[in-house]
Design a protein around this motif. Structure first.
Motif, PDB file in Angstrom:
ATOM      1  N   LYS A 103     -26.901  27.185   9.040  1.00  0.00           N
ATOM      2  CA  LYS A 103     -26.762  26.513  10.322  1.00  0.00           C
ATOM      3  C   LYS A 103     -27.826  25.446  10.542  1.00  0.00           C
ATOM      4  N   LYS A 104     -28.994  25.619   9.952  1.00  0.00           N
ATOM      5  CA  LYS A 104     -30.126  24.754  10.279  1.00  0.00           C
ATOM      6  C   LYS A 104     -30.148  23.449   9.481  1.00  0.00           C
ATOM      7  N   ILE A 105     -29.272  23.268   8.525  1.00  0.00           N
ATOM      8  CA  ILE A 105     -29.288  22.047   7.728  1.00  0.00           C
ATOM      9  C   ILE A 105     -28.652  20.906   8.520  1.00  0.00           C
ATOM     10  N   PRO A 106     -29.398  19.824   8.819  1.00  0.00           N
ATOM     11  CA  PRO A 106     -28.806  18.697   9.538  1.00  0.00           C
ATOM     12  C   PRO A 106     -27.806  17.962   8.659  1.00  0.00           C
ATOM     13  N   LYS A 107     -26.734  17.503   9.268  1.00  0.00           N
ATOM     14  CA  LYS A 107     -25.693  16.799   8.528  1.00  0.00           C
ATOM     15  C   LYS A 107     -25.520  15.406   9.132  1.00  0.00           C
ATOM     16  N   ARG A 108     -25.758  14.383   8.321  1.00  0.00           N
ATOM     17  CA  ARG A 108     -25.721  13.017   8.822  1.00  0.00           C
ATOM     18  C   ARG A 108     -24.796  12.162   7.964  1.00  0.00           C
ATOM     19  N   GLU A 109     -23.904  11.447   8.635  1.00  0.00           N
ATOM     20  CA  GLU A 109     -23.006  10.495   7.991  1.00  0.00           C
ATOM     21  C   GLU A 109     -23.422   9.076   8.369  1.00  0.00           C
ATOM     22  N   LYS A 110     -23.374   8.186   7.386  1.00  0.00           N
ATOM     23  CA  LYS A 110     -23.685   6.780   7.643  1.00  0.00           C
ATOM     24  C   LYS A 110     -22.642   5.906   6.966  1.00  0.00           C
ATOM     25  N   ILE A 111     -22.237   4.852   7.672  1.00  0.00           N
ATOM     26  CA  ILE A 111     -21.312   3.866   7.113  1.00  0.00           C
ATOM     27  C   ILE A 111     -21.807   2.479   7.480  1.00  0.00           C
ATOM     28  N   GLN A 112     -21.980   1.635   6.491  1.00  0.00           N
ATOM     29  CA  GLN A 112     -22.337   0.227   6.696  1.00  0.00           C
ATOM     30  C   GLN A 112     -21.199  -0.616   6.124  1.00  0.00           C
ATOM     31  N   LEU A 113     -20.618  -1.478   6.950  1.00  0.00           N
ATOM     32  CA  LEU A 113     -19.503  -2.316   6.515  1.00  0.00           C
ATOM     33  C   LEU A 113     -19.798  -3.778   6.805  1.00  0.00           C
ATOM     34  N   ASN A 114     -19.680  -4.609   5.785  1.00  0.00           N
ATOM     35  CA  ASN A 114     -19.825  -6.057   5.928  1.00  0.00           C
ATOM     36  C   ASN A 114     -18.563  -6.722   5.407  1.00  0.00           C
ATOM     37  N   VAL A 115     -18.041  -7.676   6.167  1.00  0.00           N
ATOM     38  CA  VAL A 115     -16.814  -8.376   5.789  1.00  0.00           C
ATOM     39  C   VAL A 115     -17.082  -9.871   5.778  1.00  0.00           C
ATOM     40  N   ASN A 116     -16.714 -10.535   4.678  1.00  0.00           N
ATOM     41  CA  ASN A 116     -16.829 -11.987   4.562  1.00  0.00           C
ATOM     42  C   ASN A 116     -15.486 -12.506   4.065  1.00  0.00           C
ATOM     43  N   ALA A 117     -14.727 -13.138   4.953  1.00  0.00           N
ATOM     44  CA  ALA A 117     -13.385 -13.623   4.629  1.00  0.00           C
ATOM     45  C   ALA A 117     -13.382 -15.058   4.135  1.00  0.00           C
ATOM     46  N   GLY A 118     -14.559 -15.671   4.029  1.00  0.00           N
ATOM     47  CA  GLY A 118     -14.625 -17.047   3.547  1.00  0.00           C
ATOM     48  C   GLY A 118     -15.000 -18.012   4.649  1.00  0.00           C
ATOM     49  N   PRO A 119     -15.556 -19.174   4.284  1.00  0.00           N
ATOM     50  CA  PRO A 119     -15.990 -20.156   5.279  1.00  0.00           C
ATOM     51  C   PRO A 119     -14.826 -20.642   6.141  1.00  0.00           C
ATOM     52  N   GLY A 120     -15.106 -20.840   7.423  1.00  0.00           N
ATOM     53  CA  GLY A 120     -14.123 -21.427   8.320  1.00  0.00           C
ATOM     54  C   GLY A 120     -13.030 -20.497   8.791  1.00  0.00           C
ATOM     55  N   THR A 121     -13.146 -19.215   8.521  1.00  0.00           N
ATOM     56  CA  THR A 121     -12.120 -18.272   8.959  1.00  0.00           C
ATOM     57  C   THR A 121     -12.606 -17.476  10.164  1.00  0.00           C
ATOM     58  N   GLU A 122     -11.664 -16.915  10.897  1.00  0.00           N
ATOM     59  CA  GLU A 122     -11.979 -16.046  12.026  1.00  0.00           C
ATOM     60  C   GLU A 122     -11.405 -14.666  11.753  1.00  0.00           C
ATOM     61  N   ILE A 123     -12.246 -13.646  11.846  1.00  0.00           N
ATOM     62  CA  ILE A 123     -11.830 -12.276  11.531  1.00  0.00           C
ATOM     63  C   ILE A 123     -11.461 -11.552  12.823  1.00  0.00           C
ATOM     64  N   LEU A 124     -10.277 -10.968  12.835  1.00  0.00           N
ATOM     65  CA  LEU A 124      -9.792 -10.243  14.002  1.00  0.00           C
ATOM     66  C   LEU A 124      -9.700  -8.761  13.673  1.00  0.00           C
ATOM     67  N   LEU A 125     -10.508  -7.949  14.337  1.00  0.00           N
ATOM     68  CA  LEU A 125     -10.497  -6.506  14.113  1.00  0.00           C
ATOM     69  C   LEU A 125      -9.197  -5.909  14.642  1.00  0.00           C
ATOM     70  N   LYS A 126      -8.538  -5.086  13.818  1.00  0.00           N
ATOM     71  CA  LYS A 126      -7.283  -4.451  14.206  1.00  0.00           C
ATOM     72  C   LYS A 126      -7.468  -2.952  14.453  1.00  0.00           C
ATOM     73  N   THR A 127      -7.802  -2.203  13.406  1.00  0.00           N
ATOM     74  CA  THR A 127      -7.970  -0.755  13.555  1.00  0.00           C
ATOM     75  C   THR A 127      -9.143  -0.285  12.714  1.00  0.00           C
ATOM     76  N   THR A 128      -9.721   0.840  13.137  1.00  0.00           N
ATOM     77  CA  THR A 128     -10.777   1.481  12.363  1.00  0.00           C
ATOM     78  C   THR A 128     -10.687   2.987  12.559  1.00  0.00           C
ATOM     79  N   SER A 129     -10.955   3.723  11.510  1.00  0.00           N
ATOM     80  CA  SER A 129     -10.832   5.180  11.567  1.00  0.00           C
ATOM     81  C   SER A 129     -12.083   5.852  12.116  1.00  0.00           C
ATOM     82  N   HIS A 130     -13.229   5.190  12.026  1.00  0.00           N
ATOM     83  CA  HIS A 130     -14.493   5.763  12.466  1.00  0.00           C
ATOM     84  C   HIS A 130     -15.113   4.855  13.538  1.00  0.00           C
ATOM     85  N   PRO A 131     -15.882   5.412  14.447  1.00  0.00           N
ATOM     86  CA  PRO A 131     -16.440   4.627  15.565  1.00  0.00           C
ATOM     87  C   PRO A 131     -17.553   3.678  15.109  1.00  0.00           C
TER      88      PRO A 131
END
Length: 737
Positions: free
Chosen positions: A205-233
């Protein structure tokens, strides 16, 4: 096989009940799947990165901290049981650039199920997404560390004798791979298996449990990225033109129970793209500059696609019997059902000879589709040998040479033939004779006995695409490949203003068509001054010309060398096979080592380093550094090099084809044949591994949700050997992979 792996895990979960954690344990003992669980699609195949204890002697199974002194268990587990290890922490870092995701997953596990006085081997399972390809593995143990590296075939010095892992040891593993993003209706989807079963949650019970997610998106110069859905907050950290960044960090009671899925759109309803330039790397094999041209089809729903003329050439040799042929028929029925009445089609079933549905192309009316379905069910039976040239010649003769359609030859086979280079030459000549509309060639190779580089070469010659499937993924892979072939929106694409460049080389040499189902990325090398705007031209479905000007940018934050490395190596390997050019093979080996990308001409090794042990050479480096050289002292050199099994897909198996041995049958190849088909498939290709050895396993299982291939890497003893066990695979390559 996947069934063997599941049986080993099921046996491991039974053994895990011997591990006693006391009355205050936080989780219940692992429970086997019920019949109802299996009916709903549950299985023991990994749906997340996993570590397993490989147990041959069940008597060693116990709590390393609190022995339970259970009765001795007689006998051995043959094959060994796989006990899932408990995970103490996990972090995921993903960088998405254009159509490729680079994934780094770091996890810590504990060998919680083996008594402290005993030891065992361990195995890692790494699920990967579309066309997944392993880039590297790093392992940290209390006294040693390990890392993978690629070396050329002519540099094979090493050992495979390594100690095992002691019970109670904490194991830290860093896994790196790349995979393609799925694309549909103008949206990209990243999907990473991140669904951890309940039994990997630590019991204490005493073991801490930590999840981490780092996400970077690069769609190319001059583009606009529109977020649609994500499974994690995810929490947004960065938003710039063409770039976004997100972060998730949470202490959890139990590990993630869903895959990590992120969907985003790139704002445009029309075809658009750009060009990225980059100088060669410092120690680059090729000293020419690099360019990467990308085209996105957009999401224009009313866009017209080309009228289709399709000839399906389907292998019905003896090796295609049983489930293999039934799945191929079902995939063919699905493709035929998607044709429109104004389209034309034919079906050629081939073995030593050919069986034609019709002597000419037929309109794809409802009546004709019903007729061909009955014909296939009645007449298509697996028997005989394999002759690939005959059906291809017949397909070319019946395809029209009209301007208002894109003729397509769709070849499906599981075997190799002796005249493959002659077939390539013959098709080159036939394509040259087509004046108005040159047929596209799409190829689907099943299993490891076909020559995927021959099939890829056919696709290059015919401006099409190649994909690979295993015995369990035929329908999925064919559906995706046919969707790409039947949704062409821009054809005959050509660069208009690159004539002034010197020593220009383009990958692929014949630019494929742009499909509404997938972005198009074309890369290359050059010398000279690249124009500020790249002018391209193509033909729309109404046969009108479509000019497009693409802005040229410096690739500052986008690693185009990594994005195109796998594709270029695969293209060059097909050319090296076709031309039998030794210099080209040596160049591919150097590219493979430089980009940490598996090839036919390199081997993967594990470098073992003992912590705190510094040899004389590294001590001398430190002394030099103290005399005014401020460079960092070198780390200790590896103490041991462990050779791993060959990881290339090989160039087919004529013997297995001649003997009509079905793919996935466990057939042992001759010693000089490559034994492992890596994919990834992406579905992985997904990737198909078949080599066996006494040490360990790299394995692909394809029966997963979301067409994920599972790279199973047995890390023998101190995680020092990646080897092989048995497998059913998926293409690690997926489309073009």
């Amino acid at each position: 096989m996947a069934e063997d792996f599941e049986a080993a895990v099921e046996e491991g979960l039974r053994l895990a009940k011997r591990v006693y954690f006391g009355k205050d344990r936080a989780v219940a003992p692992p429970k086997p799947l019920t019949a109802m669980d299996r009916a709903t699609g549950c299985s023991y195949l990994p749906t997340s990165p996993m570590l397993y204890a490989v147990v041959s002697d069940p008597a060693i199974v116990d709590n390393p901290d609190r022995p339970s002194y259970q009765p001795h268990v007689h006998g051995r587990c043959d094959p060994p049981a796989l006990i899932p290890l408990q995970m103490n922490g996990v972090s995921l870092e993903v960088d998405c650039s254009l159509d490729t995701a680079f994934v780094t997953l770091t996890g810590t596990w504990r060998l919680h199920c083996v008594m402290g006085s005993r030891s065992c081997d361990c195995r890692i399972a790494v699920p990967m997404g579309e066309q997944g390809s392993v880039l590297g593995v790093e392992i940290e143990l209390p006294r040693k560390s390990y890392s993978t590296q690629l070396i050329s075939m002519d540099n094979e010095n090493g050992t495979e004798n390594v100690p095992k892992i002691d019970g109670g040891t904490n194991i830290s593993v860093k896994l790196k791979w790349c995979q393609k993003l799925l694309y549909r209706d103008g949206q990209f989807t990243l999907s990473i298996p991140f669904n951890f079963p309940e039994y990997v949650t630590p019991a204490a019970k005493k073991i801490p449990k930590r999840e981490k997610i780092q996400l970077n998106v690069n769609a190319g110069p001059g583009t606009e990225i529109l977020l649609k859905t994500t499974s994690h907050p995810l929490k947004e950290q960065l938003r710039q033109a063409g770039r976004v960044g997100f972060f998730y960090d949470s202490e959890v009671l139990s590990w993630s129970s869903s895959d990590f899925v992120f969907t985003y759109g790139v704002s445009s309803s029309h075809t658009f793209g750009g060009v990225l330039l980059s100088p060669p790397l410092v120690h680059d094999v090729d000293h020419r500059d690099m360019f990467c041209c990308y085209l996105f089809p957009g999401k224009q729903q009313s866009r017209k696609v080309f009228r289709r003329e399709v000839v399906f050439a389907v292998d019905i040799s003896g090796s295609m019997s049983g489930k293999l042929l039934e799945d191929t028929k079902n995939a063919l029925f699905t493709a035929l059902a998607k044709l429109d009445p104004e389209d034309f089609f034919n079906v050629i079933a081939f073995n030593d000879g050919t069986l034609l549905f019709s002597s000419s192309l037929e309109p794809a009316t409802a009546e004709a589709i019903e007729h061909v379905t009955q014909w296939i069910n009645t007449n298509v039976v697996a028997s005989g040998g394999t002759n690939i040239l005959l059906p291809l010649n017949q397909a070319f003769k019946m395809l029209s040479d009209r301007c208002n359609s894109i003729p397509v030859i769709f070849l499906i086979t599981d075997g190799s033939v002796e005249d493959e280079r002659n077939i390539c030459d013959t098709l080159k000549d036939q394509l040259t004779n087509k004046k108005n509309s040159r047929p596209r060639i799409y190829t689907l190779g099943i299993g490891t006995f076909c020559n995927h580089y021959f099939l890829r070469m056919l696709a290059i010659i015919g401006r099409g695409h190649h994909d690979a499937a295993n015995v369990d993924s035929i329908e999925d892979r064919m559906e995706g490949l046919f969707a790409r072939a039947s949704s062409i929106v821009l054809a005959d694409i050509a660069f208009q203003n690159l004539n002034e460049l010197d020593d220009l080389e383009v990958f692929p040499s014949q630019i494929p068509d742009l499909s509404s189902e997938s972005p198009l990325i074309v890369s290359g090398r050059y010398r000279g001054t690249f124009p500020e705007t790249l002018k391209i031209n193509g033909v729309l479905a109404d046969m009108s010309k479509f000019p497009l000007d693409l802005k040229v940018h410096e690739a500052k934050e986008i690693p185009i060398d990594k994005i195109v490395a796998k594709h270029q190596i695969e293209q060059l390997t097909a050319q090296a096979w076709y031309s039998e050019n030794q210099e080209l093979k040596e160049k591919i080996a150097k590219m493979s080592v430089q980009n940490a990308t598996i090839s036919e001409y390199t081997n993967m090794v594990l470098l073992e380093t003992e912590k705190g042990k510094i040899n004389a050479d590294s001590t001398a480096v430190k002394k030099v550094s103290s005399k005014g050289d401020h460079h960092k002292a070198e780390d200790p050199k590896p103490q041991k090099i462990i050779m791993l099994p060959i990881m290339g897909i090989g160039f087919g198996n004529l013997t297995a084809t001649a003997e009509n041995i079905p793919p996935g049958s466990g057939y042992t190849r001759p010693p000089d044949a490559a034994e492992v088909f890596a994919k990834a498939a992406s579905d992985c290709c997904a990737r198909l591994f078949g080599r066996c050895c006494c040490m360990c396993c790299i394995q692909t299982c394809s029966r997963m949700n979301d067409q994920c291939a599972i790279l199973l890497t047995q890390l023998c003893g101190t995680m020092a050997c990646l080897g092989c066990y048995a497998c059913c695979g998926a293409c690690c390559g997926g489309n073009d992979g």
